[in-house]
Structure formats: structure tokens, C-alpha cells
Design an enzyme around this catalytic site. Sequence first.
Site, PDB file in Angstrom:
ATOM      1  N   CYS A   1      -0.731   9.524  -1.541  1.00  0.00           N
ATOM      2  CA  CYS A   1      -0.295  10.387  -2.644  1.00  0.00           C
ATOM      3  C   CYS A   1      -1.171  10.171  -3.872  1.00  0.00           C
ATOM      4  O   CYS A   1      -1.615  11.129  -4.520  1.00  0.00           O
ATOM      5  CB  CYS A   1       1.154  10.088  -2.999  1.00  0.00           C
ATOM      6  SG  CYS A   1       2.328  10.254  -1.641  1.00  0.00           S
TER       7      CYS A   1
ATOM      8  N   THR B   1       0.819  -1.216   0.000  1.00  0.00           N
ATOM      9  CA  THR B   1       0.000   0.000   0.000  1.00  0.00           C
ATOM     10  C   THR B   1       0.854   1.268   0.000  1.00  0.00           C
ATOM     11  O   THR B   1       0.351   2.342   0.320  1.00  0.00           O
ATOM     12  CB  THR B   1      -0.927   0.009   1.223  1.00  0.00           C
ATOM     13  OG1 THR B   1      -0.130  -0.144   2.416  1.00  0.00           O
ATOM     14  CG2 THR B   1      -1.953  -1.111   1.153  1.00  0.00           C
TER      15      THR B   1
END
Length: 265
Positions: free
Chosen positions: A213, A208
Amino acid sequence: MSIPRVLIIAGSDSGGGAGIQADLKTVSALGAFGMTAITALTAQNTTGVYGVIEMPPEFVAQQIEVCVTDIGCDAVKTGMLANAGIIEAVAEQICKHNLQPLVVDPVMIAKSGAPLLRPEAIETLKTQLLPLATVITPNLHEACALTGMEIRSLDDMREAAKRLHQFGPKFVIVKGGHLEGRSESVDILYDGTDFTEFRAPRVETKNTHGTGCIFASAIAALLAEGLDIQAAVQQAKEFITAAIRRALPLGKGHGPANPMAWLKR
């Protein structure tokens, strides 16, 4: 030909899974043109952050200036800002050039636990940048740090969103990916009056890296395209879910989510 233009103000991840590298992949996958103002260089991979060099605030400001005065800008996304001086420089440029919509991902800590924002800069973030934001996208750890409260439930997330909205952003998204004991990943959008929940089945994976972002950059790219906030968040939720489902098992730590999965639907 009209191409949505997104200015990304964030740090570089040498491992390619988060930061500027993930941001550019994301906006490109969504058909936008990405520009960058790099705030920091990190020596980073899937296992951690091993070195950071922060850019001088005036150089961050110069990167923003030369991009927006030549190419223009339809949306801005901020990520790692590192210190108070950079936050102040970014806020000044946003006001000077009226850069909107603005998506603020209040990056404070890496997936590995490494700090990415100096503690003394949190107050500057609250007072100078959050009031300029169209939408902010904290995860639970960041929401806790900004509000000073513990978040263990959806009701806590709603209360945190209310408190965060008082700092001045038009919209607040509190991401529930770290909420334990749930079969779904639930993100909550608050507009100052109403809450909207965005749900997706939880994907069990350690890969992950870069999800925060990617999610914020997807919202920025979709806002640049002209979508309203509800539609942008809904599609960004679908985008990040696909990126996690098709995450890349690279490295010895948290492998990167895969923003290019959107192109292989």
C-alpha cells in the site's frame, strides 16, 4: 498554493498499518493531499483479517464523484477493491472523469493470507481496470495469480511483466520483495520495450505490514507532484525502504512499516 491531490480508492485497515490508513500517511508525508473512496471496512490487526464489510458499488462511485467534482484530482491510487461490482464502478468513474495518472495496486491477499479480492473478480480486474492504468504494482503472489505462471527468478519477473503489460497498462512494476535467496530487494519496471531495475538492500524484519500500500501510494503522490515514472518509482523505492528500516514493532504479528520515517531522515 498548488497542492498535489491524490484520490485513494481502497479498503480500511482498522489496525492502521495498511489500506486507507497507510495510504493517507504516505501521501501526507510526501506533501500531497489525500482523499478517499472506501471500498470495504476490515476488522484487522497485525495478526490477520477478522471481518470484512464491502461497500455498495454505487456508494464507492458516489465517494469518487463528490471528491473529484469539488476538490479535483492529480493522481489516483487503487488498492483493495473486493469484488467485481466495485471494480466496474471504479472503472466507470475513472473513464467518466478521465482520472489519470492511475496507479493500480492489484490487492488480492493480506499479509496474513486472508483473501481481499473475490476470485471471480480477477477477470474483471484484468479486462476493465488494468487497461486504464498508468502503472500496476503487483507483488510476486499477485503477478502469479494474474499471469498463471510461477515466478522464482528475475528472469521470471521479466516474463511476468511482459505478460502483464499485454493487459493494457502503460507501465508494469513487478515487486521482488518475496523473491527468496537474495540479499537485495529488486523491483522491475517494464514500459513495453525496456526493463529498469530498482534495487535496495534487503531488510530482515517481520514488520512489513502495509508495504505494498505504501509503495503504490508513494508512486501516486510523486506522479501527482509531476515526476515522471522513472523518478517516481526511484523515490518511492527509497521511501518504502526507509519505512521498512524504521518499521514499528507493534502487535503480535507483522508490525507495520512506517511511512512517517520519511519525515525523520
